[in-house]
Write an enzyme that holds these catalytic residues in place. Sequence first.
Site, mmCIF file in Angstrom:
data_model
loop_
_atom_site.group_PDB
_atom_site.id
_atom_site.type_symbol
_atom_site.label_atom_id
_atom_site.label_comp_id
_atom_site.label_asym_id
_atom_site.label_seq_id
_atom_site.Cartn_x
_atom_site.Cartn_y
_atom_site.Cartn_z
ATOM 1 N N TRP A 87 6.411 1.846 -17.738
ATOM 2 C CA TRP A 87 6.200 0.739 -16.799
ATOM 3 C C TRP A 87 5.075 1.077 -15.830
ATOM 4 O O TRP A 87 4.991 2.199 -15.339
ATOM 5 C CB TRP A 87 7.493 0.543 -16.014
ATOM 6 C CG TRP A 87 7.365 -0.245 -14.753
ATOM 7 C CD1 TRP A 87 6.959 0.219 -13.538
ATOM 8 C CD2 TRP A 87 7.645 -1.630 -14.568
ATOM 9 N NE1 TRP A 87 6.973 -0.799 -12.601
ATOM 10 C CE2 TRP A 87 7.404 -1.950 -13.208
ATOM 11 C CE3 TRP A 87 8.109 -2.658 -15.416
ATOM 12 C CZ2 TRP A 87 7.581 -3.228 -12.687
ATOM 13 C CZ3 TRP A 87 8.293 -3.925 -14.890
ATOM 14 C CH2 TRP A 87 8.037 -4.199 -13.550
ATOM 15 N N MET A 88 4.207 0.100 -15.529
ATOM 16 C CA MET A 88 3.297 0.267 -14.392
ATOM 17 C C MET A 88 3.401 -0.938 -13.471
ATOM 18 O O MET A 88 3.635 -2.053 -13.918
ATOM 19 C CB MET A 88 1.842 0.492 -14.818
ATOM 20 C CG MET A 88 1.042 -0.733 -15.190
ATOM 21 S SD MET A 88 -0.765 -0.405 -15.204
ATOM 22 C CE MET A 88 -1.146 -0.446 -13.447
ATOM 23 N N ASN A 89 3.265 -0.680 -12.165
ATOM 24 C CA ASN A 89 3.024 -1.791 -11.252
ATOM 25 C C ASN A 89 1.822 -1.485 -10.368
ATOM 26 O O ASN A 89 0.733 -1.264 -10.922
ATOM 27 C CB ASN A 89 4.290 -2.287 -10.531
ATOM 28 C CG ASN A 89 5.108 -1.281 -9.769
ATOM 29 O OD1 ASN A 89 5.619 -0.328 -10.330
ATOM 30 N ND2 ASN A 89 5.275 -1.487 -8.474
ATOM 31 N N ASP A 90 1.940 -1.451 -9.067
ATOM 32 C CA ASP A 90 0.774 -1.487 -8.177
ATOM 33 C C ASP A 90 -0.288 -0.417 -8.453
ATOM 34 O O ASP A 90 0.050 0.763 -8.615
ATOM 35 C CB ASP A 90 1.201 -1.248 -6.723
ATOM 36 C CG ASP A 90 2.472 -1.953 -6.341
ATOM 37 O OD1 ASP A 90 2.956 -2.793 -7.100
ATOM 38 O OD2 ASP A 90 2.991 -1.638 -5.256
ATOM 39 N N GLN A 142 1.659 2.884 -9.716
ATOM 40 C CA GLN A 142 3.110 2.991 -9.742
ATOM 41 C C GLN A 142 3.556 3.047 -11.202
ATOM 42 O O GLN A 142 3.257 2.132 -11.991
ATOM 43 C CB GLN A 142 3.729 1.772 -9.036
ATOM 44 C CG GLN A 142 3.393 1.709 -7.554
ATOM 45 C CD GLN A 142 4.246 2.664 -6.756
ATOM 46 O OE1 GLN A 142 5.421 2.405 -6.516
ATOM 47 N NE2 GLN A 142 3.666 3.781 -6.331
ATOM 48 N N SER A 156 4.177 2.932 -3.096
ATOM 49 C CA SER A 156 2.742 2.662 -2.949
ATOM 50 C C SER A 156 2.102 3.284 -1.725
ATOM 51 O O SER A 156 2.753 3.520 -0.704
ATOM 52 C CB SER A 156 2.505 1.156 -2.951
ATOM 53 O OG SER A 156 2.657 0.705 -4.267
ATOM 54 N N ARG A 216 7.044 -0.408 4.501
ATOM 55 C CA ARG A 216 6.510 0.441 3.426
ATOM 56 C C ARG A 216 5.020 0.164 3.186
ATOM 57 O O ARG A 216 4.480 -0.813 3.652
ATOM 58 C CB ARG A 216 7.285 0.238 2.118
ATOM 59 C CG ARG A 216 7.368 -1.188 1.612
ATOM 60 C CD ARG A 216 8.237 -1.224 0.348
ATOM 61 N NE ARG A 216 8.457 -2.575 -0.139
ATOM 62 C CZ ARG A 216 9.484 -3.334 0.228
ATOM 63 N NH1 ARG A 216 10.387 -2.890 1.083
ATOM 64 N NH2 ARG A 216 9.620 -4.552 -0.261
ATOM 65 N N ASP A 217 4.402 1.030 2.411
ATOM 66 C CA ASP A 217 3.043 0.880 1.883
ATOM 67 C C ASP A 217 1.953 1.147 2.926
ATOM 68 O O ASP A 217 1.271 0.225 3.394
ATOM 69 C CB ASP A 217 2.851 -0.505 1.248
ATOM 70 C CG ASP A 217 3.927 -0.809 0.215
ATOM 71 O OD1 ASP A 217 4.506 0.148 -0.314
ATOM 72 O OD2 ASP A 217 4.202 -1.993 -0.033
ATOM 73 N N GLU A 260 4.083 -6.731 1.629
ATOM 74 C CA GLU A 260 3.918 -5.434 0.989
ATOM 75 C C GLU A 260 2.415 -5.131 0.898
ATOM 76 O O GLU A 260 1.576 -6.027 0.923
ATOM 77 C CB GLU A 260 4.520 -5.469 -0.419
ATOM 78 C CG GLU A 260 6.014 -5.799 -0.404
ATOM 79 C CD GLU A 260 6.639 -5.715 -1.778
ATOM 80 O OE1 GLU A 260 7.569 -4.926 -1.949
ATOM 81 O OE2 GLU A 260 6.206 -6.438 -2.686
HETATM 82 N N1 DQQ Z 1 5.795 -1.774 -5.192
HETATM 83 C C1 DQQ Z 1 6.095 -0.480 -4.641
HETATM 84 C C2 DQQ Z 1 6.350 -0.677 -3.185
HETATM 85 C C3 DQQ Z 1 5.636 -1.935 -2.905
HETATM 86 C C4 DQQ Z 1 5.872 -2.749 -4.140
HETATM 87 C C5 DQQ Z 1 7.281 0.092 -5.348
HETATM 88 C C6 DQQ Z 1 4.883 -3.867 -4.353
HETATM 89 O O1 DQQ Z 1 5.856 0.410 -2.425
HETATM 90 O O2 DQQ Z 1 6.110 -2.556 -1.742
HETATM 91 O O3 DQQ Z 1 7.009 0.259 -6.723
HETATM 92 O O4 DQQ Z 1 4.846 -4.294 -5.677
#
Ligand code: DQQ
Length: 472
Positions: free
Chosen positions: A21-24, A40, A85, A143-144, A204
Amino acid sequence: MHALVDDPHRPQYHFLPTSGWMNDPNGLIEWQGRYHLFYQYNPNGPFWGTIHWGHAVSEDLVHWAHQPIALAPTPGSPDEDGCWSGCAVDNAGVPTIIYTGARGNQHLPCIATSSDDLLTWQKHPANPLITAPPSGLDLIGFRDPWVWKEGDTWYQIIGAGIAGVGGAALLYRSPDLIHWEYLHPLYVGDKHQTDPIRTGSMWECPQLLPLGDRHLLIVSVWDDGRPLQSAYFLGTYVDQRFTPQTQGLLDYGGHFYAPQVLIDHTGRRIMWGWLWEGYRDQPPSATWAGVLSLPRLLSMRPDGSLAMAPAPELERLRGAHRRLAAIEITPAAPGMVNDIQGDALEISATIDPGTAAACGLSVRCAPDGTEQTAIVYDRAQGRLLIDRSRSSLSSAVQRDVQGGPFALDPGEPLQLRVFLDHSVVEVFANERACLTSRIYPSRSDSLGVGLFTRGGQATLQALDAWEMDTIW
Ligand code: DQQ
């Protein structure tokens, strides 16, 4: 390996990990002539969880080489439940990551540095850098971190929401990146605002950077318990407070989130975002989920709104080329374009909307039209849409219409740059609106390209299409 190549929905020129999986996108930084991308990442499967920082490096913004995982959760530490993130900065020659350490419900900024050119990272014993959110604020989320330097002082904003009020970017200051003092909210949104954009109850991944003679604040809007969309504000940043003058969404396609901008050595602002999947539930059998957008160059338009264009480096991926001569498009004869078809294409089309109420381009069309995805300029409603109600015969995927406000000036033609990459459709319209979506046609012959109008006649002035090479 074969499963990946044979997977008809796996993008070939958008970045994604080999599996999982990938996100940010995180920590984007140009270091000694190479671009570093962190992201991520869950190496354990195509679902969000046990979040690590994946790492890749590129010399040209287009081709990426996978690197070893940069950050992994450390049991018994402030990031034991995930390395969420954050960003990367150059601290007097020391590559430094400031990220969100997740432990239970606690999300606090942590720091790590590298002494081997960003390959391995050492977490600082002082983590977390901030031990609790500011007292006296009733916060939804915290966060972030996003960090920058002014003179000798470091600043950091952290994404949050103020209960009952709206999304917020909370501002801190530090002399050394380790000791932080809370100042005040840099800017707070209104959770009730819907016009011109909905800015939601929590933000975020906030980000502040200079752009032209203004500052750009990017936030990713969280509302109703889910990530929604990414917004921008262009305005002034004076005395550590931000005042917006224009605002909009970075992408109206419903799949672009948590972007981050890299400023390269020439000063270009280059943005990438996370493109999430468009299945109604879990993907049926994929070993991967999530993909990165193409690099987008940001600049300011004369009217103070944001210009967005694909990075010119992407032209290196162009292969076989077809050009279509100018033709009239009439409602009676919406036509398939002979000779142009595929699932990894760049299409550049200039259309004079003439007397049409709506006009546009269809992609991934089956020969009998049972599957197709339409990119529509709806002049009557002043909107740009991506209609995926017939994108797939499969009921496992989202089939709806996404879009946002878009108007052409008198006499201005519609200029579309469309990047098709298997399940990704990334659209740039007149370098001022982006529409990115995910589609999963079920038929292997859903490859056609078509032109259409409704309620009048339009003229195709030019159309160029290129087969796009893989980046791997
Ligand atoms: N993804 C991260 C968080 C952020 C969110 C967690 C945004 O730090 O707020 O994977 O997609």
